[in-house]
Scaffold this motif. Structure first.
Motif, mmCIF file in Angstrom:
data_model
loop_
_atom_site.group_PDB
_atom_site.id
_atom_site.type_symbol
_atom_site.label_atom_id
_atom_site.label_comp_id
_atom_site.label_asym_id
_atom_site.label_seq_id
_atom_site.Cartn_x
_atom_site.Cartn_y
_atom_site.Cartn_z
ATOM 1 N N ILE A 192 0.878 -1.178 0.000
ATOM 2 C CA ILE A 192 0.000 0.000 0.000
ATOM 3 C C ILE A 192 0.912 1.224 0.000
ATOM 4 C CG2 ILE A 192 -1.929 -1.180 1.117
ATOM 5 C CD1 ILE A 192 -1.170 0.336 3.744
ATOM 6 N N MET A 198 -3.357 0.633 -3.804
ATOM 7 C CA MET A 198 -3.123 -0.738 -3.351
ATOM 8 C C MET A 198 -2.654 -1.558 -4.541
ATOM 9 S SD MET A 198 -6.205 -1.321 -0.617
ATOM 10 C CE MET A 198 -7.617 -0.677 -1.484
ATOM 11 N N VAL A 247 -3.484 -7.289 -1.811
ATOM 12 C CA VAL A 247 -3.299 -6.606 -0.530
ATOM 13 C C VAL A 247 -4.068 -7.381 0.545
ATOM 14 C CG1 VAL A 247 -3.899 -4.463 0.676
ATOM 15 C CG2 VAL A 247 -2.901 -4.369 -1.616
ATOM 16 N N GLU A 281 -6.442 -8.302 3.732
ATOM 17 C CA GLU A 281 -7.731 -7.744 4.162
ATOM 18 C C GLU A 281 -7.502 -6.642 5.197
ATOM 19 O OE1 GLU A 281 -10.730 -8.155 2.840
ATOM 20 O OE2 GLU A 281 -9.676 -9.404 1.381
ATOM 21 N N ASP A 336 -4.947 -4.588 5.463
ATOM 22 C CA ASP A 336 -4.498 -3.345 4.815
ATOM 23 C C ASP A 336 -5.629 -2.679 4.027
ATOM 24 O OD1 ASP A 336 -1.981 -3.334 5.870
ATOM 25 O OD2 ASP A 336 -1.009 -4.242 4.135
ATOM 26 N N LYS A 337 -6.457 -3.511 3.377
ATOM 27 C CA LYS A 337 -7.618 -2.945 2.653
ATOM 28 C C LYS A 337 -8.507 -2.175 3.616
ATOM 29 C CE LYS A 337 -8.239 -6.478 -0.868
ATOM 30 N NZ LYS A 337 -8.977 -7.716 -1.148
ATOM 31 N N LYS A 338 -8.717 -2.764 4.784
ATOM 32 C CA LYS A 338 -9.587 -2.117 5.781
ATOM 33 C C LYS A 338 -8.942 -0.826 6.283
ATOM 34 C CE LYS A 338 -11.877 -2.556 10.186
ATOM 35 N NZ LYS A 338 -11.352 -2.744 11.528
ATOM 36 N N GLN A 366 -9.306 1.857 3.524
ATOM 37 C CA GLN A 366 -10.705 2.266 3.408
ATOM 38 C C GLN A 366 -11.142 3.110 4.610
ATOM 39 O OE1 GLN A 366 -12.836 2.302 1.046
ATOM 40 N NE2 GLN A 366 -14.600 2.960 2.293
#
Ligand code: MF3
Ligand code: CO
Length: 291
Positions: free
Chosen positions: A133, A154, A158, A160, A162-164, A167
């Motif tokens: 990221i 991203m 990536v 989960e 890091d996605k969270k 976001q």
């Protein structure tokens, strides 16, 4: 407040209108709030419509820079390649990348990967990898006026977690933005950002924040995201500043790279994310100038 202006004198804002028909009521309102022991903006924090128009032109270039990065960013690219994109777009418009030579910063954009919090320096040796990221923080000078915003990207698969993180920090900025309106306080924004980060188990960096922007790169006020509702400086129409919280997955603690004296990392090695928008306080709310 500045020296007394006669009611029939031209307004301090440069509109050419009489003071009584322009900012007299504004000044009176601010004086009342100041007397209630609140911090209030000085006249130099209030942008004129002409300045806003010039800053918006600068922001168009800034947004295009980030749009082109969004279009081209890919695994295997170097952060130097991102720097090249910024230089190319700026050149096309006769604009200057604001970070270049700013207090000795050696490149045209900040690129901060994973546990880098901010002020990462682009390098041809730094290659974007699957799962990274990255924050790309872009600032542009056009005809002497400044714009500043940053986005997260991203790469590939990536996690989960890091996605969270990415976001949630975007949501922090959106929730902060909702609080930007005249005659509220900057802490209304700060608390909205902080509460959402905290509710998701994250921490907010304390030492580095946002700033007024437009006529200079970094103007008053300094903008914290660790403040409380009803505190910090009064927001008034014409103020322009950034919302750019740095949010860490782990502890809020950070350190500066000893080799380059610029790049900021999380102390515990956890990942960090940041989004940045440039916002104008308007008569009835806000306008996003750069994103
Ligand atoms: N957008 C960053 C900021 O607002 C840019 C910093 S430029 C640097 O502070 F040169 F200081 F890295
Ligand atoms: Co900034």
């Amino acid at each position: 407040m500045a020296a007394k202006i006669g009611r029939n004198d031209p307004c301090w804002c440069g509109s050419g209108r009489k003071y009584k028909a322009c900012h007299e009521e504004f000044d009176r309102k601010i004086e009342t709030i100041k007397n209630q022991k609140h911090k209030v903006p000085t006249h130099d924090m209030i942008k004129t419509p002409e300045q806003v128009a010039m800053i918006k032109e600068s922001a168009k270039v800034n947004v295009e820079c980030l749009d082109v990065v969004a279009d081209k960013i890919a695994i295997g690219m170097s952060t130097e390649d991102i720097n090249d994109i910024i230089n190319e777009v700026c050149k096309k418009y006769g604009a200057i990348p604001a970070p270049l030579n700013y207090e000795g910063f050696p490149k045209s954009v900040c690129t901060s990967i994973n546990d880098a919090v901010c002020h990462g320096i682009p390098s041809k040796d730094e290659i974007l990898c699957d799962g990274d990221i990255i924050n790309v923080d872009c600032s542009t000078i056009l005809n002497g006026y400044f714009s500043d915003s940053s986005r997260m990207f991203m790469l590939g698969n990536v996690t989960e977690a890091d996605k969270k993180l990415v976001q949630t920090v975007k949501e922090c900025v959106e929730l902060g933005l909702e609080q930007v309106k005249p005659w509220g306080f900057l802490g209304d924004m700060g608390q909205a950002v902080h509460d959402h980060a905290k509710a998701n188990g994250y921490s907010v960096v304390r030492e580095i924040g946002g700033h007024g922007v437009g006529v200079e790169f970094h103007e008053e006020p300094w903008v914290s995201y660790c403040t409380r509702r009803g505190t910090d400086i009064l927001m008034a129409p014409g103020m322009m500043f950034t919302i750019e919280p740095m949010v860490n997955a782990g502890s809020h603690e950070i350190f500066i790279d000893e080799d380059n004296n610029w790049t900021v990392y999380t102390e515990d090695g956890s990942n960090s994310a940041q989004w940045e928008i440039q916002v104008l306080v308007t008569e009835d709310g806000h306008e996003v100038i750069s994103w």
